[in-house]
Enzyme design. Structure first.
Site, mmCIF file in Angstrom:
data_model
loop_
_atom_site.group_PDB
_atom_site.id
_atom_site.type_symbol
_atom_site.label_atom_id
_atom_site.label_comp_id
_atom_site.label_asym_id
_atom_site.label_seq_id
_atom_site.Cartn_x
_atom_site.Cartn_y
_atom_site.Cartn_z
ATOM 1 N N GLU A 37 0.776 -1.279 0.022
ATOM 2 C CA GLU A 37 -0.025 0.073 0.068
ATOM 3 C C GLU A 37 1.033 1.300 0.120
ATOM 4 O OE1 GLU A 37 -4.323 -0.899 2.300
ATOM 5 O OE2 GLU A 37 -2.543 -0.465 3.656
ATOM 6 N N ASN A 92 -6.367 -2.545 6.504
ATOM 7 C CA ASN A 92 -6.663 -2.670 7.903
ATOM 8 C C ASN A 92 -7.859 -1.988 8.306
ATOM 9 O OD1 ASN A 92 -4.483 -4.363 8.269
ATOM 10 N ND2 ASN A 92 -3.050 -2.841 8.859
#
Ligand code: CAA
Length: 693
Positions: free
Chosen positions: A444, A482
Site C-alpha cells: 500500500e 486494515n
C-alpha cells in the site's frame, strides 16, 4: 494484409515479423495476418525454402489478447494459425525472446523448431487467469518436455528459464548473437541437412516413456488438493490426462471444450479482472508526468520482523541496503533473522548459495543513524507508535540527503502527521508492506496531503522494482486494507457470542477460499498486538480481551483462540475457549444459536464491502479494483472471486444492501447501515464496476 504482421525474405528464408506492442498479444489482426503470410510463404514460391516467425519489441507473443475474452470469437482462431503452421511443408522456426507465454508459447509449439535468446522465459500461465491453455498447450507441451514437467508448468503457471527449456527439449538452441539471424541460420541448416519435419503433436516418445496412469493420478492429486475451490486446476488435469488416454485429435478437442467452458466462467472473469486491476492500481492520473528518482542505495530503520523483511526485499532486488537498529543486540538479532531466512530458502532449493551470499553482502548493519545520509530512500519500520515514529522522522530530517524519499511502513498511523515532524513533508510517503514482507506481494503506497508527485512516483517504482504490487491509497486510520479488516474482526467476535465457534468461523472463510480464517490468523500474528491497540483507543473485543488477560496470546504461548501442541502450528479447538464464549454470551444475555456457513461469510464480508464503499466515496481508494487488488494480494481474498468489490457486484448490490440493513437492525451497529454510495448504486441497479474511471 494486416500491418501488425509483415514478411521479408532473406536469402530464401521468409521472415514473418509480428509487431503489436506492448506484448505482441495475438489479437484478431495478428492471427489473420499470420494465416495469410504463412500460407503464402508455405505455398508455391519455390524461392522460399523455410520460414522464421519472430516478434519486434520486448517479447515474442505473450499470449492471447485477454481483452478479447468474453467477446464473440473472430476467426481465424489461434488454433487455425497453428494448423496453418503445421500444414507447412517447409521448416518453420520460432525465434523466441522475452516472455513467450500462453497462446504465444502454443504458437511456438506449432512450429517445427524453436530457438531462443538468452534470458527468455517460457510458460503457460493460463491457470492464473482461471483458464487452461486452449490452443493445444496441454497436448503439445508434455510431448516435448514430458508429463511431469508439463504438469508442473501448467498447474503452477510459472515460466521456466531458457536453460531449463533447452535441457528439457522445449527449445532446440539458444542463440547468443542476433536472434533473427541465428534463427535464419538454423532454418538454413534444417533445409541443408534435410531434417525431418516432425510435428510436436505427433511426437509420442516422451509420452510413451512417461508415467503410467496411476503415477499420473497420484501426481495430479497433489495439485487438486491445493486447488481450494478453483475449477481450472481440475480441468487442466483432465486435459493433460487426455494426452495419455485419447488420440491427439480427440484430446485437442477435449482441451478446447474445457477451455471454452472456463473462459465463460465467473472464476475466470474474476481472475481477469484482477489481472487488469493489478496493473491499474499503481496508476495515478494526476501524477502521470512525474519522474521517479533513481534508487541506488536504500536504508531501513528498525530490524524487527518488518524491518528485516523489507531489508531482504531491497537485497533481493539488487539494491544495497543499510539497516539501522538502536542497540547492537537488536541489530544482531535482526541480521540473524535475515540470514536464517535466506539459509532456509537455500536449503529448500529456492536460492543458489552464491546468490544467497550476494544478497547477504548487499546488507550493511549499523547502530549509527548517520549512516543513512547517502541513501536515496529510507524506510522507517520502528515500533508502531506515533511518538516514537515522529521522533525518528525528526532525526532523519537532519540526516537524510535532500530529495531522498522518507517512507514509513506504518500500518495505521497518519502519514501527514509524520510529514509534519520533518521540514520536508513533500518527501514523506507511506510504504505499507505486509508480513512476511519478503513474501507478500502487496504494497500500500500511502499518499499524504503534502507528498510530491516525484516522491509518490518513486515509491511506486521502488515497489515494482521490489517485485511488489503497489496500490496507491490515501490517509485514514488503517488505510484501505486494515480499515476494512477491523470491521471483519468486530463481526467475527460478535458471531462467537451469537452462536458460532472459532473453528466454524474460520472454516466458513477457508471454504470460501481464504487461506486462513480470522481466529487462526489472530493466533498466528499474536493476539496481544490488537489488544494493546484496542486499549490505546479505548476499544474492546469481548472474547479476545479475556484470552489476552489469561495470557493466551496465540501460537507464541501455545494457546489463543485455539490450542497448539508443543512444536505444532496446527490449531485445535479448545473446550476452555468454548466455555468462555458460552459464559460471556450468557452474561450479556445473548441467546446463542447455530449459524450456517453462508450466514457467517455474509456477516464477515458484507460489512467490509460497505466500508469499501465509504473508502471509495472518501477518495481513499481511487477505484473499486484497487480495493480488490489490496485484498487479493495482502489478505488472501481468493483471486477467483475477484476481491470484495468485484464479488459484491457479482452478487448484486441490492442484495448486499438488504442484508446490511438486516445486520444493522439485528446488532444495533450503525456502521452496518448501507453506505450512501452502495445505497445509490443499488437503487440504480448498478455495480461498483460501473463507477466512472
Ligand atoms: N492481453 C492483453 N493485454 C496484455 C496482455 C495480454 N495477454 N499481456 C499484457 N497486456 C497488457 C497489460 O495489461 C499492460 O497494459 P497497460 O500498459 O495498459 O497497463 C501492458 O500489456 C504491459 O503489460 P505489463 O505491465 O504486465 O508488462 P510487463 O513487462 O511487466 O509483463 C508480461 C509482461 C510478462 C507479458 C505480462 O504482461 C503478462 O504476464 N501477461 C499475461 C500473459 C498471459 O497470461 N498470457 C496468456 C494469455 S491466455 C492465452 O494465451 C489463452 C490461450 O491459450 C489461447
Amino acid at each position: 494484409m494486416s500491418e501488425l504482421v509483415s514478411m521479408r525474405t532473406d536469402g530464401g528464408v521468409a521472415v514473418i515479423t509480428i509487431d503489436n506492442p506492448p506484448v505482441n498479444a495475438i489479437k484478431y489482426e495478428v492471427r489473420a495476418g499470420l494465416v495469410d503470410l504463412v500460407s503464402r510463404a508455405a505455398g508455391g514460391d519455390a524461392g522460399i525454402s523455410a520460414i522464421v516467425i519472430a516478434c519486434a519489441g520486448r517479447t515474442f507473443v505473450a499470449g492471447a489478447d485477454i481483452t478479447e475474452f468474453g467477446k464473440p470469437p473472430r476467426p481465424p482462431s489461434a488454433i487455425a494459425v497453428i494448423e496453418a503452421l503445421e500444414a507447412c511443408p517447409k521448416p518453420v522456426v520460432a525465434a523466441l525472446h522475452g516472455t513467450p507465454l500462453g497462446g504465444g508459447l502454443e504458437l511456438a509449439l506449432g512450429c517445427h523448431f524453436r530457438v531462443a535468446a538468452p534470458g527468455t522465459r517460457l510458460g503457460l500461465p493460463e491457470i492464473k487467469l482461471g483458464i487452461i491453455p486452449g490452443a493445444g498447450g496441454t497436448q503439445r507441451l508434455p510431448r516435448l518436455v514430458g508429463m511431469e514437467k508439463a504438469m508442473a508448468m501448467i498447474l503452477s503457471g510459472e515460466p521456466i528459464p531458457v536453460r531449463d527449456a533447452l535441457d528439457s527439449g522445449l527449445v532446440d538452441e539458444i542463440v547468443d548473437s542476433d536472434l533473427v539471424a541465428g534463427a535464419i541460420a538454423f532454418a538454413r541448416r534444417a533445409v541443408a541437412e534435410k531434417r525431418p519435419l516432425v510435428l510436436v503433436r505427433d511426437r509420442e516418445e516422451k509420452l510413451a516413456n512417461a508415467w503410467g496412469l496411476s503415477q499420473f493420478d497420484t501426481a495430479a492429486a497433489n495439485y487438486t488438493k491445493r486447488a481450494r475451490g478453483q475449477n481450472a486446476p481440475a480441468a487442466a488435469i483432465t486435459a493433460l490426462r487426455a494426452a495419455i488416454t485419447l488420440p491427439v485429435a480427440d484430446a485437442l478437442r477435449r482441451e478446447r471444450d474445457l477451455f471454452l467452458e472456463l473462459v465463460a466462467s465467473d472464476q475466470s472473469k474474476a481472475q481477469r479482472h484482477i489481472f487488469f486491476a493489478e496493473r491499474e492500481a499503481a496508476k495515478v492520473p494526476d501524477i502521470a508526468s512525474a519522474k521517479a528518482h533513481d534508487i541506488a542505495k536504500a536504508a531501513v530503520i528498525g530490524a524487527g520482523t518488518m524491518g528485516a523483511g523489507i531489508t531482504m526485499c531491497f537485497a533481493n532486488a539488487g539494491i544495497p541496503v543499510t539497516v539501522v537498529e538502536t542497540s547492537a543486540d537488536a541489530l544482531t538479532r535482526g541480521l540473524d533473522t535475515v540470514k536464517r531466512n535466506y539459509r532456509n530458502t537455500a536449503a529448500r532449493g529456492g536460492l543458489a548459495t552464491d546468490e544467497m551470499d550476494a544478497r547477504i553482502a548487499r546488507i550493511t548493519g549499523t547502530t549509527d543513524l548517520a549512516a543513512v545520509a547517502d541513501a536515496d530512500i529510507v524506510v522507517e519500520a520502528v515500533f508502531e507508535d506515533m511518538g516514537v515514529k515522529q521522533e525518528v522522522f525528526g532525526r532523519l530530517d537532519g540526516i537524510v540527503k535532500s530529495g531522498a524519499v522518507i517512507a514509513s511502513n506504518t500500518s495505521y498511523l497518519d502519514i501527514d502527521a509524520l510529514g509534519r515532524s520533518t521540514t520536508r513533508p513533500q518527501s514523506v510517503v507511506g510504504m505499507h508492506f505486509f508480513s512476511p514482507a519478503n513474501v507478500m506481494r502487496l504494497l500500500e503506497v500511502v499518499r499524504g496531503a503534502a507528498t510530491s508527485p516525484e516522491t509518490l512516483a518513486t515509491a511506486i517504482a521502488v515497489g515494482r522494482k521490489l517485485g511488489k504490487v503497489p496500490a496507491v491509497v490515501g490517509v485514514c486510520h488503517g488505510f484501505v486494507g486494515n480499515r476494512m479488516l477491523r470491521l471483519r474482526g468486530v463481526e467475527a467476535e460478535r458471531l462467537l457470542l451469537e452462536g458460532a465457534l472459532p473453528h466454524e468461523v474460520d472454516a466458513a472463510l477457508t471454504d470460501f477460499g481464504f487461506p486462513m480464517g480470522p481466529f487462526a490468523m489472530g493466533d498466528l500474528a499474536g493476539l496481544d498486538v490488537g489488544w494493546r491497540m484496542r486499549k490505546a483507543q479505548g476499544l474492546s473485543a469481548p472474547i479476545a480481551d479475556q484470552l489476552c488477560e489469561l495470557g493466551r496470546y496465540g501460537q507464541k504461548t501455545s494457546r489463543g483462540f485455539y490450542l497448539y501442541e508443543p512444536g505444532s502450528r496446527t490449531p485445535k479447538p479448545d473446550p476452555e475457549v468454548e466455555r468462555l464464549i458460552v459464559d460471556t454470551a450468557a452474561q450479556r444475555g445473548v441467546a446463542r444459536s447455530p449459524l450456517g456457513k453462508d450466514a457467517i461469510v455474509e456477516r464477515l464480508l458484507f460489512p467490509m464491502i460497505n466500508e469499501g464503499a465509504r473508502i471509495l466515496r472518501e477518495g481513499i481508494a481511487q477505484r473499486p479494483g484497487d480495493i480488490d487488488v489490496i485484498w487479493v494480494y495482502g489478505y488472501g481474498f481468493p483471486a477467483y472471486r475477484g476481491g470484495p468489490m468485484h464479488y459484491a457486484d457479482s452478487l448484486g448490490l441490492g442484495y448486499i444492501r438488504d442484508r446490511l440493513t438486516a445486520f444493522a437492525d439485528k446488532t444495533g451497529d450503525g456502521r452496518h447501515r448501507p453506505a450512501p454510495l452502495l445505497d445509490e448504486l443499488a437503487a440504480a441497479g448498478r455495480g461498483f464496476a460501473s463507477l466512472p474511471a
